[in-house]
Design a protein around this motif. Structure first.
Motif, short mmCIF file in Angstrom:
data_model
loop_
_atom_site.label_atom_id
_atom_site.label_comp_id
_atom_site.label_asym_id
_atom_site.label_seq_id
_atom_site.Cartn_x
_atom_site.Cartn_y
_atom_site.Cartn_z
N LEU A 18 -8.07 -6.46 -3.68
CA LEU A 18 -7.83 -5.98 -5.05
C LEU A 18 -8.79 -6.58 -6.09
CD1 LEU A 18 -3.91 -6.16 -5.01
CD2 LEU A 18 -5.32 -4.09 -4.85
N LYS A 19 -9.81 -7.28 -5.62
CA LYS A 19 -10.76 -7.93 -6.54
C LYS A 19 -11.36 -6.95 -7.55
CE LYS A 19 -12.90 -12.22 -4.98
NZ LYS A 19 -14.12 -12.84 -4.42
N ASP A 20 -11.77 -5.79 -7.09
CA ASP A 20 -12.40 -4.83 -7.99
C ASP A 20 -11.42 -4.30 -9.04
OD1 ASP A 20 -14.78 -5.10 -6.68
OD2 ASP A 20 -14.58 -3.26 -5.48
N ASP A 21 -10.16 -4.21 -8.67
CA ASP A 21 -9.14 -3.75 -9.61
C ASP A 21 -8.89 -4.81 -10.69
OD1 ASP A 21 -7.66 -1.19 -8.11
OD2 ASP A 21 -8.59 -2.62 -6.75
N ILE A 70 5.12 -7.42 7.64
CA ILE A 70 5.23 -7.63 6.19
C ILE A 70 5.58 -6.29 5.53
CG2 ILE A 70 3.90 -8.17 4.12
CD1 ILE A 70 2.34 -10.16 6.02
N VAL A 71 6.63 -6.31 4.69
CA VAL A 71 7.16 -5.07 4.14
C VAL A 71 7.15 -5.14 2.60
CG1 VAL A 71 9.14 -3.52 4.09
CG2 VAL A 71 8.70 -4.92 6.13
N PRO A 72 6.38 -4.25 1.93
CA PRO A 72 6.38 -4.26 0.46
C PRO A 72 7.76 -3.88 -0.09
CG PRO A 72 5.19 -2.35 1.28
CD PRO A 72 5.50 -3.21 2.47
N VAL A 73 8.16 -4.50 -1.21
CA VAL A 73 9.49 -4.23 -1.76
C VAL A 73 9.43 -3.76 -3.22
CG1 VAL A 73 10.61 -5.88 -0.24
CG2 VAL A 73 9.78 -6.65 -2.47
N PHE A 74 8.23 -3.51 -3.74
CA PHE A 74 8.11 -3.05 -5.13
C PHE A 74 7.89 -1.55 -5.19
CE2 PHE A 74 4.03 -4.53 -3.53
CZ PHE A 74 3.17 -3.51 -3.81
N THR A 104 1.28 -4.87 -8.05
CA THR A 104 2.38 -3.91 -7.86
C THR A 104 1.90 -2.46 -7.95
OG1 THR A 104 2.96 -4.08 -10.21
CG2 THR A 104 4.15 -5.51 -8.69
N SER A 105 0.61 -2.25 -7.77
CA SER A 105 0.05 -0.90 -7.81
C SER A 105 0.30 -0.16 -6.50
CB SER A 105 -1.46 -0.97 -8.07
OG SER A 105 -2.11 -1.59 -6.98
N GLU A 106 0.13 1.14 -6.52
CA GLU A 106 0.27 1.95 -5.31
C GLU A 106 -0.79 1.56 -4.27
OE1 GLU A 106 2.32 4.53 -2.95
OE2 GLU A 106 2.85 3.85 -4.97
N LYS A 107 -1.97 1.19 -4.75
CA LYS A 107 -3.04 0.77 -3.84
C LYS A 107 -2.63 -0.49 -3.09
CE LYS A 107 -7.91 -0.68 -3.88
NZ LYS A 107 -9.14 -0.85 -4.72
N LYS A 128 0.47 -1.51 -2.48
CA LYS A 128 1.56 -1.16 -1.58
C LYS A 128 1.05 -0.52 -0.29
CE LYS A 128 5.96 1.36 -1.56
NZ LYS A 128 6.88 2.21 -2.36
N LYS A 129 0.11 0.39 -0.41
CA LYS A 129 -0.45 1.07 0.77
C LYS A 129 -1.18 0.08 1.67
CE LYS A 129 -0.91 5.79 -0.97
NZ LYS A 129 -1.84 6.89 -1.32
N PHE A 130 -1.87 -0.89 1.07
CA PHE A 130 -2.57 -1.89 1.86
C PHE A 130 -1.58 -2.68 2.72
CE2 PHE A 130 -4.13 -6.24 2.46
CZ PHE A 130 -5.39 -6.01 3.00
N LEU A 131 -0.48 -3.09 2.12
CA LEU A 131 0.53 -3.86 2.86
C LEU A 131 1.18 -3.01 3.96
CD1 LEU A 131 2.21 -5.67 -0.17
CD2 LEU A 131 0.80 -6.75 1.59
N GLU A 132 1.46 -1.76 3.65
CA GLU A 132 2.12 -0.89 4.62
C GLU A 132 1.22 -0.58 5.82
OE1 GLU A 132 5.15 1.70 1.79
OE2 GLU A 132 3.11 2.42 2.11
N GLU A 133 -0.08 -0.41 5.55
CA GLU A 133 -0.98 0.06 6.60
C GLU A 133 -1.60 -1.04 7.45
OE1 GLU A 133 -3.82 2.44 4.52
OE2 GLU A 133 -2.34 3.99 3.97
#
Length: 268
Positions: free
Chosen positions: A49-52, A264-268, A248-251, A253-258
């Motif tokens: 997420l550095k670029d974000d 590890i399970v995102p919860v936000f 807490t961005s969608e990006k 969340k997808k990183f954690l899920e994939e």
């Protein structure tokens, strides 16, 4: 007299230059967010997420810690601005013991304490003399023991103990040998023990797959959600709010899920 005035003038010039230099440095440093994390998943997530963070006007500096005791100390003494490696019970214990002035900012992911094994396919296969390894830190160790008592019915613990350890086991019908070890060492013990509770970050680092290699996983109820933590006085600062927004961005969340195979399970 002239020499004294000249010397004074030179000293004043030096002080001015130093002040400007420090001022510029401070201004530059103010656009840097320093974070601390274990490599997985916090370090990997921050790197991704550095670029974000950059798009929000800040550079991100990441310090990786291998010891759970160090990130809170580094945060409390100002070496970093935030950390990501712990759940709230662990933070509360650290605050109680060390007096840290730290606060949770936002919950991000759950890292269930799965039991992994290379030798058995079910907890029911445990037999007398089998070796069962657990984390040796007070919060995760007691968490594992509570699961063994409350969900798996393998042991009984002494009543009234807030953070029980192996010495607080009062009944062990299957005569299982419980071994306490540093959380980071648990994956390497799997060849020598029957099974082990392993923290999610170390399971991922050891390429363990919760869906294939685990023989037990507790229910996710939010108690052990991993949190972004800052100094209490900085919780509402722009830097921390930027971290909260990006993490807490969608990006994110997808990183954690994939990337973490259910460990590890995102919860936000």
């Amino acid at each position: 007299m002239k020499k004294s005035k000249k010397l004074l003038s030179i000293l004043l010039c030096l002080v001015t230059v130093l002040s400007l230099t420090v001022g510029c440095s401070s201004k530059k440093d103010d656009k840097v967010i320093r974070v601390g994390a274990t490599q997985v998943p916090g370090g990997d997530l921050f790197e991704y997420l550095k670029d974000d963070i950059k798009a929000e006007g800040y550079d991100l500096e990441i310090t990786i810690f291998d010891d759970y005791n160090l990130p809170n100390e580094a945060l409390d003494n100002g070496e970093i601005d935030a950390n990501l490696f712990q759940h709230e019970p662990y933070l509360n214990k650290a605050i109680e013991e060390k007096g840290y002035k730290l606060s949770p900012v936002v919950g991000l992911y759950e890292s269930p304490l799965f039991v992994y094994s290379y030798k058995i396919k079910s907890i029911d296969e445990l037999k007398s003399g089998d070796k069962f390894a657990l984390p040796d830190d007070p919060t995760n160790g007691s968490r594992a023991l509570q699961y063994l008592q409350d969900e798996l019915n393998l042991i009984k613990l002494k009543d009234g103990v807030d953070n029980p350890s192996v010495k607080d086991i009062v009944e062990n019908p299957k005569n299982i040998e419980f071994i306490e070890a540093n959380a980071a060492q648990l994956p390497s013990l799997l060849n020598d023990v029957t099974c082990a509770f392993i923290n999610g970050n170390y399971a991922v680092a050891a390429n363990l797959d919760a869906n294939k290699d685990s023989i037990y996983g507790p229910k996710i109820d939010g108690t052990y959600t991993n949190i972004l933590v800052s100094r209490t006085e900085d919780k509402d600062s722009e830097k921390i709010q930027v971290l909260k927004k990006v993490l807490t961005s969608e990006k994110s969340k997808k990183f954690l899920e994939e990337n973490y195979k259910g460990v590890i399970v995102p919860v936000f």
